[in-house]
Design a protein around this motif. Structure first.
Motif, PDB file in Angstrom:
ATOM      1  N   PHE A 128       0.813  -1.361   0.075  1.00  0.00           N
ATOM      2  CA  PHE A 128       0.109  -0.358   0.079  1.00  0.00           C
ATOM      3  C   PHE A 128       0.863   0.926   0.436  1.00  0.00           C
ATOM      4  N   GLU A 129       2.088   1.204   0.983  1.00  0.00           N
ATOM      5  CA  GLU A 129       3.043   2.724   1.018  1.00  0.00           C
ATOM      6  C   GLU A 129       3.458   2.323  -0.582  1.00  0.00           C
ATOM      7  N   LYS A 132       0.717   3.720  -3.264  1.00  0.00           N
ATOM      8  CA  LYS A 132       0.292   4.905  -2.959  1.00  0.00           C
ATOM      9  C   LYS A 132       1.758   6.645  -2.894  1.00  0.00           C
ATOM     10  N   ASN A 133       3.072   6.346  -3.063  1.00  0.00           N
ATOM     11  CA  ASN A 133       3.643   6.433  -3.147  1.00  0.00           C
ATOM     12  C   ASN A 133       3.479   7.218  -4.721  1.00  0.00           C
ATOM     13  N   ILE A 165      -5.102  10.020  -1.169  1.00  0.00           N
ATOM     14  CA  ILE A 165      -5.319   8.741  -1.507  1.00  0.00           C
ATOM     15  C   ILE A 165      -5.824   8.515   0.492  1.00  0.00           C
ATOM     16  N   LYS A 166      -6.731   7.383   1.016  1.00  0.00           N
ATOM     17  CA  LYS A 166      -6.732   6.911   1.602  1.00  0.00           C
ATOM     18  C   LYS A 166      -7.038   5.167   1.567  1.00  0.00           C
ATOM     19  N   LYS A 167      -5.820   4.367   2.975  1.00  0.00           N
ATOM     20  CA  LYS A 167      -6.196   3.395   2.818  1.00  0.00           C
ATOM     21  C   LYS A 167      -7.933   2.888   3.700  1.00  0.00           C
ATOM     22  N   LEU A 172      -7.705   0.992  -1.662  1.00  0.00           N
ATOM     23  CA  LEU A 172      -6.895   2.150  -1.642  1.00  0.00           C
ATOM     24  C   LEU A 172      -7.497   3.290  -2.367  1.00  0.00           C
ATOM     25  N   VAL A 174      -8.017   6.402  -4.167  1.00  0.00           N
ATOM     26  CA  VAL A 174      -7.918   7.730  -4.963  1.00  0.00           C
ATOM     27  C   VAL A 174      -8.790   8.481  -5.611  1.00  0.00           C
ATOM     28  N   THR A 204       0.166   0.676  -9.941  1.00  0.00           N
ATOM     29  CA  THR A 204      -0.127   0.000  -8.355  1.00  0.00           C
ATOM     30  C   THR A 204      -0.200  -1.342  -8.869  1.00  0.00           C
TER      31      THR A 204
END
Length: 430
Positions: A128-129, A132-133, A165-167, A172, A174, A204
């Motif tokens: 996930f990280e 997101k990046n 962006i949120k988990k 994930l 957007v 992703t």
């Protein structure tokens, strides 16, 4: 002083006039042009041909009453507000509250923003990280692709603005924020989201579950406020009761649901009259009522004892449009915009939230004083009289008689009164 008297007199007797006379008053007061005067006088509505093009399996069109709530003073500008509703007393209540507020300077509004949000939910994500990046690193490219998907909004000065962006558990999400200008934005957002979905999946190494506009328009918030001298409400005790009723709606969900329904009596009526999506507006409003993780009343009324004034406030997501949808297709909607003097999307949102605050004031004041039924009685009697077969010339006679007798307003009693009136007529004229 003369000028003030003229302002007070321009709507004098409006509710007692015939339909054509009301249209003439609208025109005389500068709220209607010649073209739309004729549309209203002829009662032009959505044509069957147009209806057949904008919905599936069309068989007919459906009518609802369209009325006017005068007396609205919003940010120093006077409005006569078109409202479409079949519920008795809604328009009368809105107009009554607006008149009180106008005497105290009218409604003041603030627009906190005017943008819409859409979202894409991604799943099957391993890291996930990292995902997101990668999205944030390519934000400019993603926004550019979104704008390429709907170039006409960019030409009008709008377009994609930013990403968030949120988990959320295995997703994930957007969020795409877009400046949609005068449009409501559903088509714009949905087209843009479809445009960027493949790139997000590629970046992703995930799968997109869906891409869709959100009706929870937290970046299209509008606030309406007012201050009312307690004397105009019937005294300090009434102002305090209204304040307490507001507090009660914040803490009791059963009351909050009905409290907010009353607000939407007014809001829906204007949203429908202006051809906007009342379902989306209601969804946004009810979601906003639960923003504190508990469903609450949307308005806040506080009595300031130092100055003897009741202060009211209503904040709502209000992503209405001045173009698109049925706005240009329905003659009645076009007439409503003419009466409102062609407001842009922001001005229309201010009007609608002010109407919601006025509607709530009238409802609470009635509840904490005479009770809600008193204001409904006459209009309820009229509806039942028509339902019971009373002709136009008989309706007022039936209503006046049943109110004079102070008997329960129901179909049985209405029919008895109607029979009495017809028997009297037969004796006198046969």
């Amino acid at each position: 002083m003369k000028k003030e008297n003229q302002k007070k007199l321009k709507w004098l007797g409006f509710q007692k006039k015939e339909r054509i006379e009301r249209i003439q008053m609208l025109k005389d007061n500068g709220y209607l042009t010649d073209e739309f005067e004729q549309i209203l006088k002829k009662n032009e509505n959505l044509s069957l041909e147009t209806a057949n093009q904008i919905t599936e399996n069309n068989i007919a069109t459906f009518s609802l009453p369209m009325g006017i709530a005068p007396n609205f003073l919003i940010d120093g500008k006077e409005y006569a507000v078109p409202m479409i509703t079949e519920e008795p007393s809604v328009i009368a209540a809105a107009s009554y509250a607006a008149k009180i507020v106008a005497k105290c300077g009218g409604f003041k509004t603030t627009v906190l923003d005017r943008k819409m949000i859409g979202e894409i939910a991604l799943y099957d994500i391993i890291d996930f990280e990292r995902a997101k990046n990668l999205i944030l690193k390519n934000e400019d490219k993603i926004l550019e692709m979104a704008n390429e998907a709907y170039p006409s909004i960019v030409k009008r000065g709008g377009g994609a603005v930013c990403l968030e962006i949120k988990k959320l558990e295995e997703f994930l999400v957007v969020y795409l924020t877009v400046d949609v200008k005068e449009a409501m934005g559903a088509n714009i957002l949905n087209t843009m989201l479809e445009g960027i979905k493949p790139l997000l999946e590629e970046l992703t190494n995930s799968t997109a579950l869906m891409g869709i506009l959100s009706n929870y328009a937290t970046k299209s918030l509008v606030t309406a406020t007012c201050e009312i001298d307690s004397k105009l409400l019937g005294g300090i005790h009434v102002a305090k009761k209204i304040s307490l009723a507001s507090k009660f709606a914040k803490i009791d969900t059963y009351r909050a649901a009905t409290h907010n329904k009353g607000i939407f009596n007014g809001i829906d009526a204007v949203v429908i009259a202006t051809g906007n999506d009342w379902r989306g507006i209601e969804a946004a409003g009810h979601a906003f009522a639960a923003k504190n993780r508990k469903y609450e009343g949307l308005t806040t009324w506080i009595f300031d004892e130092k100055i003897g004034k009741l202060k009211g406030e209503l904040t709502l997501p209000m992503p209405v449009a001045s173009v698109g949808g049925s706005i240009g297709l329905n003659p009645s909607v076009a007439a409503a915009f003419n009466i409102l003097k062609k407001p842009n999307a922001i001005e229309l949102a201010k009007i609608i939230v002010s109407v919601g605050l006025a509607q709530n004031l009238a409802a609470i004041k009635a509840l904490v004083t005479t009770g809600i039924q008193k204001g409904h009685m006459k209009l309820q009697a009229r509806t039942l009289a028509l339902f019971s077969g009373a002709k136009d010339c008989e309706v007022d006679l039936v209503v006046n008689r049943i109110l004079e007798k102070k008997i329960i307003i129901n179909s049985e009693n209405i029919k008895k009164i109607l029979k009495e009136i017809r028997n009297i007529y037969k004796k006198n004229y046969t």
